[in-house]
Write an enzyme that holds these catalytic residues in place. Structure first.
Site, short mmCIF file in Angstrom:
data_model
loop_
_atom_site.label_atom_id
_atom_site.label_comp_id
_atom_site.label_asym_id
_atom_site.label_seq_id
_atom_site.Cartn_x
_atom_site.Cartn_y
_atom_site.Cartn_z
N GLY A 487 0.84 -1.20 0.00
CA GLY A 487 0.00 0.00 0.00
C GLY A 487 0.86 1.23 0.00
O GLY A 487 1.99 1.22 0.47
N ARG A 488 0.31 2.30 -0.57
CA ARG A 488 1.08 3.53 -0.62
C ARG A 488 0.12 4.67 -0.35
O ARG A 488 -0.99 4.69 -0.85
CB ARG A 488 1.69 3.67 -2.02
CG ARG A 488 2.42 4.97 -2.22
CD ARG A 488 3.10 4.98 -3.56
NE ARG A 488 4.41 4.37 -3.50
CZ ARG A 488 5.01 3.78 -4.52
NH1 ARG A 488 4.40 3.65 -5.66
NH2 ARG A 488 6.22 3.29 -4.38
N GLY A 489 0.51 5.57 0.54
CA GLY A 489 -0.38 6.69 0.84
C GLY A 489 0.42 7.93 1.13
O GLY A 489 1.65 7.90 1.15
N PHE A 491 0.44 9.58 3.86
CA PHE A 491 0.89 9.60 5.25
C PHE A 491 1.86 8.45 5.53
O PHE A 491 2.69 8.53 6.41
CB PHE A 491 -0.33 9.54 6.16
CG PHE A 491 -0.04 9.66 7.64
CD1 PHE A 491 0.80 10.66 8.12
CD2 PHE A 491 -0.62 8.78 8.54
CE1 PHE A 491 1.06 10.76 9.48
CE2 PHE A 491 -0.37 8.89 9.90
CZ PHE A 491 0.47 9.88 10.36
N VAL A 494 3.04 1.01 3.14
CA VAL A 494 2.87 -0.23 3.88
C VAL A 494 3.54 -1.37 3.14
O VAL A 494 3.38 -1.52 1.93
CB VAL A 494 1.37 -0.55 4.08
CG1 VAL A 494 1.22 -1.79 4.95
CG2 VAL A 494 0.66 0.62 4.72
N LYS A 508 4.31 -0.48 8.56
CA LYS A 508 3.81 0.81 8.10
C LYS A 508 4.87 1.86 8.38
O LYS A 508 5.19 2.12 9.54
CB LYS A 508 2.53 1.11 8.87
CG LYS A 508 1.79 2.32 8.43
CD LYS A 508 0.42 2.35 9.10
CE LYS A 508 -0.46 3.33 8.37
NZ LYS A 508 -1.72 2.77 7.97
N ASP A 624 -11.41 8.14 10.64
CA ASP A 624 -11.28 7.79 9.23
C ASP A 624 -11.82 6.39 8.97
O ASP A 624 -11.11 5.52 8.46
CB ASP A 624 -9.82 7.92 8.77
CG ASP A 624 -9.71 8.03 7.25
OD1 ASP A 624 -10.75 8.24 6.59
OD2 ASP A 624 -8.60 7.90 6.72
#
Ligand SMILES: *[C@@H]1O[C@H](CO)[C@@H](O)[C@H](O)[C@H]1NC(C)=O
Ligand SMILES: *[C@@H]1O[C@H](CO)[C@@H](O)[C@H](O)[C@H]1NC(C)=O
Ligand SMILES: *[C@@H]1O[C@H](CO)[C@@H](O)[C@H](O)[C@H]1NC(C)=O
Ligand SMILES: *[C@@H]1O[C@H](CO)[C@@H](O)[C@H](O)[C@H]1NC(C)=O
Ligand SMILES: *[C@@H]1O[C@H](CO)[C@@H](O)[C@H](O)[C@H]1NC(C)=O
Ligand SMILES: *[C@@H]1O[C@H](CO)[C@@H](O)[C@H](O)[C@H]1NC(C)=O
Ligand SMILES: *[C@@H]1O[C@H](CO)[C@@H](O)[C@H](O)[C@H]1NC(C)=O
Ligand SMILES: *[C@@H]1O[C@H](CO)[C@@H](O)[C@H](O)[C@H]1NC(C)=O
Ligand SMILES: *[C@@H]1O[C@H](CO)[C@@H](O)[C@H](O)[C@H]1NC(C)=O
Ligand SMILES: *[C@@H]1O[C@H](CO)[C@@H](O)[C@H](O)[C@H]1NC(C)=O
Ligand SMILES: *[C@@H]1O[C@H](CO)[C@@H](O)[C@H](O)[C@H]1NC(C)=O
Ligand SMILES: *[C@@H]1O[C@H](CO)[C@@H](O)[C@H](O)[C@H]1NC(C)=O
Length: 794
Positions: A487-489, A491, A494, A508, A624
């Site tokens: 995962g990429r965000g 903030f 991951v 993370k 969230d």
């Protein structure tokens, strides 16, 4: 100069104080003696506190000399008293003798019940009250040095400070430990230093305790050790006219030792943070001559014994506990049977190998779903009582079916036993004092603080998550390789990884975290303290060279959005990219979730959020909630991810500006209006997710077959079809519409839709609390007809 101004400010107040007849500014020899029958009080300069005689709450005919809040009169919150344990008659007198001693005498003669003897004496000594609630006599006696059960802001902790609960049963000693007798059941890790007016309790190690309303300087707060052995910070809410708990040492009251006698099980349904009862386990009865439970049929012939399974029960104390690491239930149970003194054993079905034999004594028993274990109580084979501690299979069935009876993978040579005394919070006195000495030694060497924390963590596993080295993380994620990225965000990124012991983890890497090392550590500790079947478990963290990394359990099936929203809608998911989504990058086809799994997911998520709101105190808001943050484990057991992370950003910043957090479509109206943000924002987001679970469409998308329009609002659309027109099947996910059977599914879907409608009400006070939401979904409370949700301007 500023002192002069202060005096000018205070002086006009004084005549006002005197005008209310018996209020003194101080008590001096000229006003001696003072009898409880006189209606006299001492007021602090700005009238916040009052001191004087008051009827003893325990002996209404007798009096105590106390300090209380002048304006919080309805419950006469006593913050200090001179003679709680020795109340006096109304003819008693408080006198200042000619040589300057203050004495409290019951009647005309008798011993002095209030010792303020100090080296400096003068017959001009006065008894007076400061604005912070400190009662002073002469130059050197102050009540802040002799606290009773309460600590106030501006009061300083000393290593000799002892708070004693009013019933005398529990103590807070050494400014760090809650003790019952010599049994330490909670430790703050390092000693408390000061209790600030902003609601922060500073510790010697630097990682403070924050109250839920931290930062509001004009709040009235107190730190009190209750008769139930729990330490809490209270904050007075003038609107509601009552004290609210803003911090608590033990989230589960039953973890306090000594609440219930030997054999008893402390039981609290969790609806409040303070109610509990002591019950005997099945096969046992109250002992007639002591506060304990004894077996109904003495288990004399050890060969003839059986076990009763007590779900979610743990006996956490005992002189001699051993963790026999075994993954197999049969192994664990035969170990207990083979031991003469084994009274039962605790077992976890999660594959962690937890099998603790309880020898000699059954003490500190408690029931809590957070134990995630069952206790097997040894009783005589003829014992007819069935176990009335059930519910694990029900919870397992409704939220998380767990594989029972995992194969025993461990080699039997690996039967390391260790003293659970260290593993649980129950330290022996020797270990505790050893640690304190060690700590004191380390404290002098500030440069070793990091090491102290690491070692401290090693010694207090329950006090904090594991600290990983950067090298360990690096090797776990194969040097943060692209192929391991899941995962990429904005903030965080991951990665998937495997620890050297073979456990799969999600790693993370946080990108923008403010605050110092100790703050990071403190926040991580709080996140790690949150244990719930439906929360992703934090296992550890890494904090090296400004790299902030969190290590979570790996949840196998990915996030809920992949199951709900089919690729046909994928183009529209781009709307979401203003916030990170820890999504699985792979796009393999996911199975369609059936109605009972959807219901289980809804219920599990509701329970987890209710736990965050109600058991970890209200300020642990998720902020969230969306399908991307709901991960699915084996058997589609839902696990909420990303909770507590907002705490990693500075709280001051949150209080002031740039408030909006969360994701469009799931944001409650309070975020955009300027209204206070409360736990009801999570309820709103959950309502949206609930509707999405039922409909299988993203709330920002205009319905499965709808004409796009400005007026269109997802909850309104669902409400009109499902509730006004009673055409429930119109809103159901078209992918599994065909499997919808009115008789079988109407009940659960109706409950989900109606609960969702209550959750998405525009006014926060209309929305139920998350605990209520869970009950509504369970069907244990009746759901009233919801009002139509109205659209708010985004
Ligand atoms: C003290 O106040 C109470 C009620 O406020 C009243 O009943 C009592 O008579 C007063 N006593 C004196 C001595 O004024
Ligand atoms: C106490 O209450 C009175 C009115 O009820 C108010 O005028 C006063 O300011 C309050 N004093 C304090 C210290 O809060
Ligand atoms: C003070 O005297 C009253 C009655 O005279 C008695 O009931 C009470 O126990 C005495 N208090 C103490 C601390 O001796
Ligand atoms: C206080 O003590 C001084 C001497 O130290 C003495 O002169 C005075 O009379 C005393 N006052 C009273 C009220 O006893
Ligand atoms: C009063 O307290 C002082 C200091 O704490 C102590 O030295 C003294 O013995 C005490 N007196 C009595 C009567 O308890
Ligand atoms: C009285 O003084 C305390 C301590 O400075 C302060 O916290 C409190 O707000 C003051 N109360 C009033 C009514 O001014
Ligand atoms: C807080 O404590 C300090 C030191 O004891 C004292 O000087 C100050 O006056 C106190 N603050 C208030 C509001 O009383
Ligand atoms: C308490 O602190 C003082 C000085 O800060 C120190 O001399 C004393 O040994 C400490 N006592 C204990 C029991 O740690
Ligand atoms: C407390 O302080 C906040 C700002 O810090 C202010 O908005 C609020 O009115 C104050 N409340 C009281 C009771 O003084
Ligand atoms: C279980 O049964 C015992 C008596 O056998 C009773 O004392 C206890 O309250 C019951 N516990 C619960 C949780 O119902
Ligand atoms: C604990 O149990 C072991 C054997 O099971 C025994 O040797 C030891 O003496 C026990 N220790 C205590 C403190 O009871
Ligand atoms: C849970 O599931 C098992 C097997 O699937 C079943 O035997 C049991 O009756 C169920 N329990 C409840 C309380 O539904």
């Amino acid at each position: 100069m500023s002192l002069c101004i202060l005096i000018f400010l205070i002086i006009p107040l004084l005549p006002f104080s005197f005008s209310s007849a018996q209020s003194l500014s101080s008590f001096s020899i000229s006003r001696s003696p003072w009898h409880p029958s006189q209606n006299r009080t001492i007021l602090s300069p700005n009238s916040t506190f009052t001191a004087g005689f008051q009827r003893s709450p325990t002996f209404p005919n007798l009096f105590i000399f106390a300090v209380w809040y002048s304006n919080i009169s309805h419950d006469h919150t006593i913050i200090w008293s001179a003679n709680w344990d020795s109340p006096v008659h109304q003819s008693a007198s408080l006198i200042i003798t000619s040589n300057g001693d203050l004495q409290l005498i019951n009647g005309s003669s008798g011993p002095n019940l209030w010792n303020t003897t100090t080296s400096v004496r003068s017959n001009s000594s006065r008894l007076f009250l400061r604005d912070d609630g400190n009662l002073l006599f002469g130059t050197s006696w102050e009540s802040f040095e002799y606290p009773t059960d309460t600590f106030l802001p501006n009061q300083t902790f000393r290593n000799t400070t002892v708070l004693t609960s009013r019933n005398g049963k529990f103590k807070f000693t050494g400014s760090s430990n809650l003790v019952y007798g010599s049994d330490i059941y909670w430790s703050s890790g390092s000693t408390l230093v000061s209790f600030g007016v902003d609601g922060r309790v500073v510790k010697s190690s630097g990682d403070p305790i924050y109250s839920a309303d931290f930062g509001e300087n004009n709040k009235t707060r107190r730190l009190t050790l209750g008769d139930d052995g729990n330490l809490r910070i209270f904050s007075f809410d003038p609107k509601r006219g009552k004290w609210v708990v803003v911090w608590v040492a033990l989230l589960e009251i039953c973890e306090v030792h000594g609440l219930c006698g030997p054999g008893y099980i402390c039981y609290s349904d969790g609806s409040t943070l303070s109610d509990y009862e002591c019950v005997c386990p099945p096969g046992f009865k109250r002992s007639p001559n002591s506060d304990s439970c004894e077996s109904k049929i003495p288990n004399n012939d050890l060969a003839r014994s059986k076990f009763l399974r007590l779900d979610f029960v743990n006996y956490s104390g005992g002189s001699n506990q051993t963790n026999v690491i075994t993954y197999s239930f049969a192994n664990c149970s035969s170990k207990c049977l083979a031991h003469d003194q084994c009274l039962g054993f605790g077992f976890k079905y999660d594959g962690s190998g937890y099998c603790v034999l309880q020898l000699e004594k059954l003490i500190n028993g408690y029931w809590s779903p957070n134990t995630e274990m069952a206790f097997y109580l040894r009783v005589d084979q003829s014992e007819p009582d069935p176990s009335n501690f059930t519910g694990m299979s029900e919870v397992l069935n409704t939220t998380c079916p767990v594989l029972v009876g995992l194969p025993d993978t461990s080699d039997e040579s690996n039967k390391t036993t260790w003293n659970i005394v260290i593993v649980s919070v129950l330290f022996t006195v020797e270990i505790a004092s050893g640690v304190l000495l060690f700590w004191a030694f380390l404290k002098r060497y500030v440069k070793y603080r990091d090491m102290a924390q690491t070692l401290g963590l090693g010694l207090f596993p329950t006090a904090g998550p594991k600290r990983f080295t950067y090298a360990e993380i690096k090797s776990a994620t194969k040097d943060f390789s692209e192929e391991n990225m899941i995962g990429r965000g904005s903030f965080s990124d991951v990665y998937m990884g495997k620890l050297h012991d073979g456990r799969p983890v999600a790693v993370k890497c946080l990108k923008s975290v403010t605050g110092g090392d100790s703050e990071f550590w403190a926040e991580v500790t709080i996140i790690a303290r949150m244990h719930h079947l439906n929360l992703v478990r934090l296992w550890g963290f890494c904090n090296e060279k400004s790299r902030r990394i969190l290590v979570y359990e790996h949840v196998s099936n990915g996030s809920l959005d992949k199951y709900l929203f089919r690729p046909s809608h994928i183009g529209l998911e781009g709307q979401n990219n203003e916030h990170e989504t820890d999504m699985m990058l792979s796009q393999e086809q996911k199975p369609i979730l059936d109605w009972s799994i959807r219901y289980r997911i809804a219920l599990g998520v509701a329970r987890a959020i209710a736990y965050l709101h109600e058991e970890c105190l209200e300020w642990v808001l998720h902020c969230d909630i969306k399908p991307e943050n709901i991960l699915l484990g084996d058997d589609f057991c839902p696990k909420v991810a990303d909770f507590g992370l907002s705490k990693l950003r500075k709280k001051e910043q949150l209080v002031t500006m740039s408030r909006i957090r969360g994701t469009r479509g799931y944001l409650a109206p309070e975020w955009t209006k300027n209204d206070p943000v409360t736990s009801k924002v999570d309820v709103f987001s959950f309502g949206m997710v609930l509707l999405e679970i039922v409909t299988g469409v993203r709330n920002m998308i205009q319905g499965p077959s709808c004409i796009p329009s400005e007026e269109w609002y997802f909850p309104k659309w669902a409400f009109e079809l499902a509730i006004e027109e009673r055409r429930m099947e119109e809103i159901l996910d078209h992918q599994i519409k065909h499997s919808y059977d009115d008789k079988v599914h109407f009940n659960i879907i109706d409950r989900m839709v109606k609960t969702a409608m209550w959750c998405v009400q525009e006014r926060p006070e209309m929305r139920p609390s998350m605990g209520k939401v869970a009950k509504m979904l369970e069907g244990t409370v009746e759901i009233m007809e919801p009002p139509k949700p109205t659209m708010f301007y985004l």
